[in-house]
Design a protein around this motif. Structure first.
Motif, PDB file in Angstrom:
ATOM      1  N   PRO A 151       0.850  -1.202   0.136  1.00  0.00           N
ATOM      2  CA  PRO A 151      -0.081  -0.074  -0.154  1.00  0.00           C
ATOM      3  C   PRO A 151       0.781   1.278  -0.038  1.00  0.00           C
ATOM      4  CG  PRO A 151      -0.046  -1.080   2.078  1.00  0.00           C
ATOM      5  CD  PRO A 151       0.671  -2.061   1.261  1.00  0.00           C
ATOM      6  N   VAL A 152       0.344   2.423  -0.399  1.00  0.00           N
ATOM      7  CA  VAL A 152       1.007   3.611  -0.513  1.00  0.00           C
ATOM      8  C   VAL A 152       0.211   4.423   0.541  1.00  0.00           C
ATOM      9  CG1 VAL A 152       1.709   5.702  -1.927  1.00  0.00           C
ATOM     10  CG2 VAL A 152       1.778   3.367  -2.976  1.00  0.00           C
ATOM     11  N   LEU A 153       1.019   4.971   1.232  1.00  0.00           N
ATOM     12  CA  LEU A 153       0.154   6.173   2.351  1.00  0.00           C
ATOM     13  C   LEU A 153       0.395   7.747   1.589  1.00  0.00           C
ATOM     14  CD1 LEU A 153      -0.807   6.640   5.226  1.00  0.00           C
ATOM     15  CD2 LEU A 153       1.818   7.223   5.844  1.00  0.00           C
ATOM     16  N   VAL A 154      -0.847   8.331   1.733  1.00  0.00           N
ATOM     17  CA  VAL A 154      -0.774   9.632   1.389  1.00  0.00           C
ATOM     18  C   VAL A 154      -1.042  10.375   2.743  1.00  0.00           C
ATOM     19  CG1 VAL A 154      -1.929  11.224  -0.221  1.00  0.00           C
ATOM     20  CG2 VAL A 154      -1.580   9.028  -1.160  1.00  0.00           C
ATOM     21  N   THR A 155      -0.310  11.036   3.042  1.00  0.00           N
ATOM     22  CA  THR A 155      -0.613  12.220   4.236  1.00  0.00           C
ATOM     23  C   THR A 155      -1.153  13.384   3.890  1.00  0.00           C
ATOM     24  OG1 THR A 155       1.561  13.250   4.114  1.00  0.00           O
ATOM     25  CG2 THR A 155       1.351  11.176   5.438  1.00  0.00           C
ATOM     26  N   GLY A 156      -2.113  14.114   4.724  1.00  0.00           N
ATOM     27  CA  GLY A 156      -2.652  15.117   4.472  1.00  0.00           C
ATOM     28  C   GLY A 156      -3.573  14.978   3.323  1.00  0.00           C
ATOM     29  N   ALA A 157      -4.219  13.707   3.219  1.00  0.00           N
ATOM     30  CA  ALA A 157      -5.044  13.207   2.056  1.00  0.00           C
ATOM     31  C   ALA A 157      -6.264  14.136   1.669  1.00  0.00           C
ATOM     32  CB  ALA A 157      -5.370  11.816   2.224  1.00  0.00           C
TER      33      ALA A 157
END
Length: 329
Positions: A151-157
């Protein structure tokens, strides 16, 4: 020729905004005169309104770091009147009058011709935020990141860059985990393609130098402690593409993610991206970017009179997705 503009002036440390009327004679030098149809608010546009900021390099200033519209005068460039174009980055909106006005005059080497299948309104929705997402994905691909690596994490999504990144990665087959502190936006992020949504505390705070190996890659739109947490929980050989600083411009970490797990930290700069690369990526935007989700990312549309309040919302982190600006409204 007169047109409306959102102008910032400075008196001492005070920065004053006003909606006024300018003429083409008030515009800075440039080869190409553009009729601005749409712009959108970016975090940098809000920053230039703050006293003591180090973003703006001149006042008076028309903010707006990206714009989309049509050519009025092309000068000696290869462009032609009526052609749909985009301008973003470089000195636009920080040292050169930008997109929050009915007209802009810019150097020809800043101008991106828009493909027929990307109209100016869609280009403004994508804007600098979407271009940051596309460039982040491109850098991760160069590093070798593929969907089967986890999985790819996206912060401030839920922000502008985060929203466009979630939609983009999902379109390209990645399992996307969206991190946001706004519980009300979980359904919105799932609609954009997130497989699951987590809070800001995505990295266990157990005092260990390295956390569990959770992410094949990360697109960090926040910086600060979020970036540090992303680094310590990225899997062996993964990469973190970092473009944000809303969570702070300092990074407290160790060398262990880099020398024990071989994690790469990829800096994403969309301001000075060479124009040939920028034009190449925009030429492929209609197939690379999920165009059918553009409208889903629009938080609201405003005119120049509503900009001051909207910019404050952006500074407070109270905006989901993109705020479009119609300078002629």
């Amino acid at each position: 020729m007169a047109f409306p503009a959102y102008l910032l002036t400075k008196s001492g440390e005070e920065i004053r905004p006003e909606v006024t009327e300018l003429s083409v004679d008030d515009l800075p030098p440039g080869d190409v005169l553009v009729a601005v149809e749409w712009s959108a608010i970016n975090f940098k546009d809000a920053m230039v309104t703050r006293p003591g900021n180090r973003v703006a390099r001149r006042y008076p200033l028309v903010p707006g770091v990206d714009l989309a519209g049509s050519v009025i005068e092309a000068g000696d460039s290869s462009l032609h009147p009526g052609q749909a174009v985009l301008v973003q980055g470089y000195d636009l909106g920080v040292a050169h009058h930008g997109g929050f006005a009915g007209c802009a005059r810019v150097p020809a080497e800043w101008v991106v011709p828009l493909p027929d299948d990307v109209p100016p309104r869609s280009a403004a929705i994508i804007g600098m935020a979407g271009f940051t997402a596309v460039l982040s994905l491109q850098r991760l691909r160069v590093h070798g990141v593929e969907p089967d690596q986890g999985p790819v994490l996206v912060t401030g999504a839920s922000g502008g860059v985060g929203s466009t990144t979630v939609a983009l990665l999902a379109q390209h087959g990645f399992e996307v985990v969206a991190s946001t502190g706004k519980t009300a936006e979980h359904a919105y992020l799932e609609d954009l393609g997130a497989s699951r949504v987590v809070g800001r505390a995505f990295a266990p705070e157990d005092g260990r130098t390295l956390g569990p190996q959770l992410w094949g890659a990360v697109v960090d739109c926040v910086g600060g402690s979020a970036l540090a947490g992303a680094l310590r929980t990225t899997r062996y050989g993964g990469a973190v593409a970092a473009s944000g600083l809303t969570g702070g411009n300092e990074l407290t970490t160790t060398v262990y993610p880099f020398i024990v797990r071989g994690v790469a930290l990829l800096g994403i700069d969309t301001v000075a991206t060479p124009i040939d690369e920028r034009r190449e990526l925009w030429a492929a935007m209609a197939t690379e970017f999920p165009m059918d989700l553009c409208q889903e990312m629009v938080y609201k549309e405003i005119g120049l009179a509503d900009l001051t309040d909207a910019l404050s919302l952006v500074l407070d982190g109270a905006v989901r997705g993109r705020i479009l600006v119609d300078p002629n409204r």
